[in-house]
Design a protein around this motif. Structure first.
Motif, PDB file in Angstrom:
ATOM      1  N   PHE A  32     -23.013   1.618 -92.131  1.00 35.68           N
ATOM      2  CA  PHE A  32     -24.418   1.852 -91.866  1.00 35.68           C
ATOM      3  C   PHE A  32     -24.736   3.344 -91.992  1.00 35.68           C
ATOM      4  O   PHE A  32     -23.850   4.181 -91.791  1.00 35.68           O
ATOM      5  N   PRO A  33     -25.980   3.678 -92.289  1.00 35.69           N
ATOM      6  CA  PRO A  33     -26.364   5.091 -92.273  1.00 35.69           C
ATOM      7  C   PRO A  33     -26.283   5.642 -90.857  1.00 35.69           C
ATOM      8  O   PRO A  33     -26.356   4.898 -89.881  1.00 35.69           O
ATOM      9  N   VAL A  35     -27.468   7.711 -87.498  1.00 34.89           N
ATOM     10  CA  VAL A  35     -28.703   8.037 -86.781  1.00 34.89           C
ATOM     11  C   VAL A  35     -28.382   9.139 -85.775  1.00 34.89           C
ATOM     12  O   VAL A  35     -27.270   9.199 -85.245  1.00 34.89           O
ATOM     13  N   THR A  36     -29.340   9.984 -85.519  1.00 33.31           N
ATOM     14  CA  THR A  36     -29.135  11.101 -84.610  1.00 33.31           C
ATOM     15  C   THR A  36     -29.382  10.652 -83.170  1.00 33.31           C
ATOM     16  O   THR A  36     -29.979   9.598 -82.919  1.00 33.31           O
ATOM     17  N   ASP A  37     -28.947  11.478 -82.236  1.00 29.56           N
ATOM     18  CA  ASP A  37     -29.215  11.194 -80.828  1.00 29.56           C
ATOM     19  C   ASP A  37     -30.717  11.167 -80.560  1.00 29.56           C
ATOM     20  O   ASP A  37     -31.197  10.384 -79.737  1.00 29.56           O
ATOM     21  N   GLY A  38     -31.443  12.023 -81.273  1.00 28.94           N
ATOM     22  CA  GLY A  38     -32.896  12.045 -81.112  1.00 28.94           C
ATOM     23  C   GLY A  38     -33.533  10.741 -81.549  1.00 28.94           C
ATOM     24  O   GLY A  38     -34.452  10.238 -80.886  1.00 28.94           O
ATOM     25  N   GLN A  39     -33.058  10.170 -82.646  1.00 29.15           N
ATOM     26  CA  GLN A  39     -33.583   8.888 -83.125  1.00 29.15           C
ATOM     27  C   GLN A  39     -33.256   7.760 -82.153  1.00 29.15           C
ATOM     28  O   GLN A  39     -34.079   6.879 -81.916  1.00 29.15           O
ATOM     29  N   ILE A  40     -32.055   7.796 -81.597  1.00 22.33           N
ATOM     30  CA  ILE A  40     -31.660   6.772 -80.628  1.00 22.33           C
ATOM     31  C   ILE A  40     -32.524   6.874 -79.373  1.00 22.33           C
ATOM     32  O   ILE A  40     -33.030   5.861 -78.862  1.00 22.33           O
ATOM     33  N   THR A 150     -32.430   0.947 -85.405  1.00 20.89           N
ATOM     34  CA  THR A 150     -31.776   2.159 -84.895  1.00 20.89           C
ATOM     35  C   THR A 150     -30.709   1.804 -83.868  1.00 20.89           C
ATOM     36  O   THR A 150     -29.603   2.358 -83.880  1.00 20.89           O
ATOM     37  N   LEU A 151     -31.017   0.858 -82.975  1.00 20.58           N
ATOM     38  CA  LEU A 151     -30.056   0.476 -81.940  1.00 20.58           C
ATOM     39  C   LEU A 151     -28.882  -0.312 -82.526  1.00 20.58           C
ATOM     40  O   LEU A 151     -27.749  -0.170 -82.049  1.00 20.58           O
ATOM     41  N   PHE A 152     -29.121  -1.115 -83.545  1.00 22.01           N
ATOM     42  CA  PHE A 152     -28.013  -1.803 -84.203  1.00 22.01           C
ATOM     43  C   PHE A 152     -27.037  -0.792 -84.797  1.00 22.01           C
ATOM     44  O   PHE A 152     -25.808  -0.946 -84.700  1.00 22.01           O
ATOM     45  N   ILE A 153     -27.582   0.239 -85.417  1.00 22.47           N
ATOM     46  CA  ILE A 153     -26.726   1.285 -85.996  1.00 22.47           C
ATOM     47  C   ILE A 153     -25.993   2.032 -84.892  1.00 22.47           C
ATOM     48  O   ILE A 153     -24.797   2.333 -85.012  1.00 22.47           O
ATOM     49  N   ALA A 154     -26.703   2.332 -83.797  1.00 23.92           N
ATOM     50  CA  ALA A 154     -26.086   3.044 -82.677  1.00 23.92           C
ATOM     51  C   ALA A 154     -24.970   2.225 -82.044  1.00 23.92           C
ATOM     52  O   ALA A 154     -23.909   2.757 -81.691  1.00 23.92           O
ATOM     53  N   ILE A 155     -25.191   0.913 -81.899  1.00 29.30           N
ATOM     54  CA  ILE A 155     -24.162   0.039 -81.338  1.00 29.30           C
ATOM     55  C   ILE A 155     -22.954   0.000 -82.265  1.00 29.30           C
ATOM     56  O   ILE A 155     -21.798   0.044 -81.823  1.00 29.30           O
ATOM     57  N   ASN A 156     -23.196  -0.072 -83.559  1.00 27.21           N
ATOM     58  CA  ASN A 156     -22.106  -0.083 -84.531  1.00 27.21           C
ATOM     59  C   ASN A 156     -21.232   1.161 -84.405  1.00 27.21           C
ATOM     60  O   ASN A 156     -20.003   1.087 -84.484  1.00 27.21           O
ATOM     61  N   SER A 157     -21.857   2.322 -84.188  1.00 24.45           N
ATOM     62  CA  SER A 157     -21.087   3.563 -84.044  1.00 24.45           C
ATOM     63  C   SER A 157     -20.287   3.582 -82.747  1.00 24.45           C
ATOM     64  O   SER A 157     -19.226   4.198 -82.663  1.00 24.45           O
ATOM     65  N   LYS A 158     -20.779   2.872 -81.720  1.00 31.63           N
ATOM     66  CA  LYS A 158     -20.066   2.808 -80.449  1.00 31.63           C
ATOM     67  C   LYS A 158     -18.828   1.909 -80.517  1.00 31.63           C
ATOM     68  O   LYS A 158     -17.915   2.032 -79.700  1.00 31.63           O
ATOM     69  N   LEU A 159     -18.789   1.005 -81.482  1.00 34.81           N
ATOM     70  CA  LEU A 159     -17.705   0.035 -81.540  1.00 34.81           C
ATOM     71  C   LEU A 159     -16.347   0.692 -81.768  1.00 34.81           C
ATOM     72  O   LEU A 159     -15.314   0.131 -81.419  1.00 34.81           O
TER      73      LEU A 159
END
Length: 236
Positions: A32-33, A35-40, A150-159
Motif C-alpha cells: 500500500f502507499p 500515509v503520514t501521521d498527519g493523514q492518520i 487511510t485507516l486501512f493503510i495505517a492498520i496494514n503498516s501496524k501489522l
C-alpha cells in the motif's frame, strides 16, 4: 543394530519437535502507499469520536444506543447514513485496539465493520429503488471511505509489529473486500468516484512466510533397514 540406531534417531527428533515446537508466522503485508501521521490523525478526527472502546466494560452501552438509534431512522437513506457512521467507528476502534496490542478485539471489529458496510449498501440500493434522493449520501459515502482507506493503510503498516492470531489476516482481507465493494457500488451512482481511491489498484507485495508446528502424524517415517534400501553408514 542399524535399525535400532535409526529408530533412536527418529525418536530423538520427535522429542525435539514436541519439546521445542517451531511456530513462526507473519502477517500478509500489502504493498500500500504510505500515509503520514498527519493523514492518520486527520482521518481519526473526521470519524465520530469514541466514548468507549470494546475493551472497556461500559462499551455495551454504545451497542445498545446504536441499536435503538438505528431503529428510529425514518428512511433507507438515513439508515444507510447511520450505517456509514457506525462502520467508520468500527474501523477506528480496530486501529486504536491494535495500538493497545489487543489483536483479538481488533480482529472481531473488522468483522463488524464488514457487516455494517454490507448493510449500508443494502439500504443505499433500497433507497435508490424507492426513488429517494441519494446524490448527497453518495458524496458523503465517498468522503468517508477516503478516511477508511487511510485507516486501512495505517492498520496494514501496524501489522509488521503486531502479534499474529485470531484470524486477523483473514478478517482484514474480508473487510478490505467489503470496502472495495462499497467503492464499486457508489461508483455506479457517481461514475469516476473510484478514481479517488488508491487501494482499488493495489497489488499484494508479499505472501506470509509461515512455519507450522508439526504434529506426530507429520513426522518423517522411521528409516527401516531392508535388503533393497540399506541406510548409509553413520560416521561419528
Amino acid at each position: 543394530m542399524r535399525l535400532i540406531s535409526a529408530c533412536l534417531i527418529s525418536l530423538f527428533f520427535t522429542f525435539v519437535i514436541i519439546a521445542f515446537p517451531i511456530s513462526i508466522s507473519a502477517h500478509t503485508i500489502y504493498d500500500f502507499p504510505e500515509v503520514t501521521d498527519g493523514q492518520i490523525n486527520e482521518a481519526l478526527q473526521k470519524i465520530v469520536p469514541l466514548r468507549f472502546l470494546p475493551s472497556q466494560p461500559l462499551y455495551f452501552l454504545i451497542t445498545v444506543k446504536e441499536l435503538f438509534s438505528r431503529f428510529f431512522q425514518p428512511s433507507a437513506v438515513e439508515k444507510s447514513r447511520f450505517d456509514l457512521i457506525a462502520s467508520g467507528k468500527r474501523l477506528k476502534e480496530s486501529y486504536l485496539l491494535l495500538g493497545q496490542n489487543n489483536t483479538k478485539l481488533a480482529s472481531n471489529n473488522l468483522i463488524r465493520y464488514g457487516n455494517r458496510i454490507n448493510i449500508m449498501l443494502i439500504q443505499l440500493e433500497k433507497a435508490n429503488s424507492q426513488n429517494q434522493d441519494i446524490a448527497k449520501l453518495v458524496g458523503e459515502i465517498g468522503e468517508s471511505l477516503q478516511n477508511h482507506e487511510t485507516l486501512f493503510i495505517a492498520i496494514n503498516s501496524k501489522l509488521q509489529t503486531t502479534e499474529d492470531g485470531y484470524q486477523f489476516d483473514e478478517n482484514y482481507a474480508n473487510a478490505l473486500i467489503n470496502f472495495k465493494e462499497a467503492i464499486q457500488t457508489i461508483n455506479k451512482f457517481q461514475p469516476g468516484i473510484k478514481n479517488r481511491f488508491e487501494l482499488i489498484h493495489e497489488s499484494e507485495a508479499s505472501q506470509p512466510v509461515t512455519i507450522e508446528k508439526l504434529t506426530p502424524d507429520q513426522l518423517p517415517e522411521a528409516i527401516e533397514s531392508t535388503q533393497k534400501a540399506k541406510p548409509k553408514r553413520i560416521i561419528y
